[in-house]
Design an enzyme around this catalytic site. Structure first.
Site, PDB file in Angstrom:
ATOM      1  N   ARG A   1      43.103   7.256 -64.733  1.00 24.27           N
ATOM      2  CA  ARG A   1      43.271   8.118 -65.728  1.00 24.27           C
ATOM      3  C   ARG A   1      44.427   7.797 -66.742  1.00 24.27           C
ATOM      4  O   ARG A   1      45.451   7.330 -66.218  1.00 24.27           O
ATOM      5  CB  ARG A   1      43.450   9.730 -65.365  1.00 24.27           C
TER       6      ARG A   1
ATOM      7  N   ARG B   1      41.207  27.900 -49.751  1.00 20.17           N
ATOM      8  CA  ARG B   1      41.784  26.817 -49.892  1.00 20.17           C
ATOM      9  C   ARG B   1      41.848  26.323 -48.205  1.00 20.17           C
ATOM     10  O   ARG B   1      42.199  24.915 -48.008  1.00 20.17           O
ATOM     11  CB  ARG B   1      42.895  26.740 -50.379  1.00 20.17           C
TER      12      ARG B   1
ATOM     13  N   ARG C   1      50.075   9.778 -65.402  1.00 18.75           N
ATOM     14  CA  ARG C   1      50.923  11.044 -64.827  1.00 18.75           C
ATOM     15  C   ARG C   1      51.569  10.388 -63.394  1.00 18.75           C
ATOM     16  O   ARG C   1      50.710   9.894 -62.666  1.00 18.75           O
ATOM     17  CB  ARG C   1      50.108  12.183 -64.815  1.00 18.75           C
TER      18      ARG C   1
ATOM     19  N   ARG D   1      47.332  13.733 -51.666  1.00 14.45           N
ATOM     20  CA  ARG D   1      46.511  14.934 -52.060  1.00 14.45           C
ATOM     21  C   ARG D   1      45.389  14.834 -51.149  1.00 14.45           C
ATOM     22  O   ARG D   1      45.031  15.813 -50.745  1.00 14.45           O
ATOM     23  CB  ARG D   1      46.133  14.900 -53.360  1.00 14.45           C
TER      24      ARG D   1
ATOM     25  N   LYS E   1      35.051  19.208 -59.587  1.00 14.51           N
ATOM     26  CA  LYS E   1      34.998  20.745 -59.382  1.00 14.51           C
ATOM     27  C   LYS E   1      34.848  21.410 -60.593  1.00 14.51           C
ATOM     28  O   LYS E   1      34.100  22.422 -60.946  1.00 14.51           O
ATOM     29  CB  LYS E   1      35.868  21.121 -58.290  1.00 14.51           C
TER      30      LYS E   1
END
Length: 219
Positions: free
Chosen positions: A127, A88, A161, A172, A13
């Site tokens: 990542r 949201r 992370r 999430r 996004k």
């Protein structure tokens, strides 16, 4: 154009918002930027947000809505904007409708970036960030370093992370499905939703999005 951008974490996004806003000559308004700006400038809303964040609590909708309202009233957003991260939830979407109605304007489109859940997990969990410079980002599949675990740019150690772990990503995603995804149905009832695939090259997704938005605007 006045656009809301939605999609799960890992849909790209932020990247798409920057490209689309530039192509459409409208400001990109992200929730993260709103919070950082208000907190750094010490506004009343920023102070309220920081108090909640420092206490480990979620910032209430009314604070977020207040920040968004203030930003959308600025001169560069008079002729349009692209909202990223706001609304949201359905409550925020309803508040946005009221805000826009008060100004005598309305949304043109809600762009829904669609990505399969397994691809989201693959994108985020793969990542790797450089410990020396967080701007140096690699991916075990899509952009692997020449030497595993070592930054190509500075030789620093690459790490994952905590919030990029598969378990955290799935949590999430669950939050997204529960809190944010319902706004797609909310806006679908207003015939505003434009869904595109967010798979493929960044430029291809941008082109796809631009074409869909133009068609939506013409319709």
């Amino acid at each position: 154009m006045r656009i809301v951008l939605v999609g799960p974490p890992g849909a790209g996004k932020g990247t798409q918002a920057a490209y689309l806003a530039k192509n459409l000559s409208i400001p990109h308004i992200s929730t993260g930027d709103l919070f950082r700006a208000n907190i750094s400038q010490g506004t009343d809303l920023g102070k309220q947000a920081r108090a909640y964040m420092d206490a480990g609590q979620l910032v209430p909708d009314e604070v977020t809505i207040g920040m968004a309202k203030d930003r959308m009233s600025q001169s560069d957003a008079v002729n349009g904007f692209l909202l990223d991260g706001f609304p949201r939830n359905v409550g925020q979407a309803e508040a946005l409708d009221v805000m826009l109605k008060d100004e005598g304007v309305k949304l043109d489109a809600v762009l829904d970036l669609e990505v399969p859940e397994d691809e989201v997990v693959k994108r985020i969990a793969g990542r790797r960030i450089c410990r020396n410079d967080s701007a140096h980002v690699f991916h075990v599949t899509y952009n692997p370093p020449k030497t595993e675990g070592v930054c190509d740019t500075c030789g620093g150690e690459l790490y994952q992370r905590d919030d990029d772990s598969e378990e955290t990503v799935r949590t999430r995603l669950e939050v997204y499905h529960t809190q944010t995804e319902p706004i797609i149905d909310y806006y679908r009832e207003q015939d505003l939703v434009v869904t595109i695939s967010a798979l493929g090259k960044v430029t291809d997704v941008t082109e796809r999005a631009m074409e869909a938005l133009v068609k939506s605007d013409e319709g």
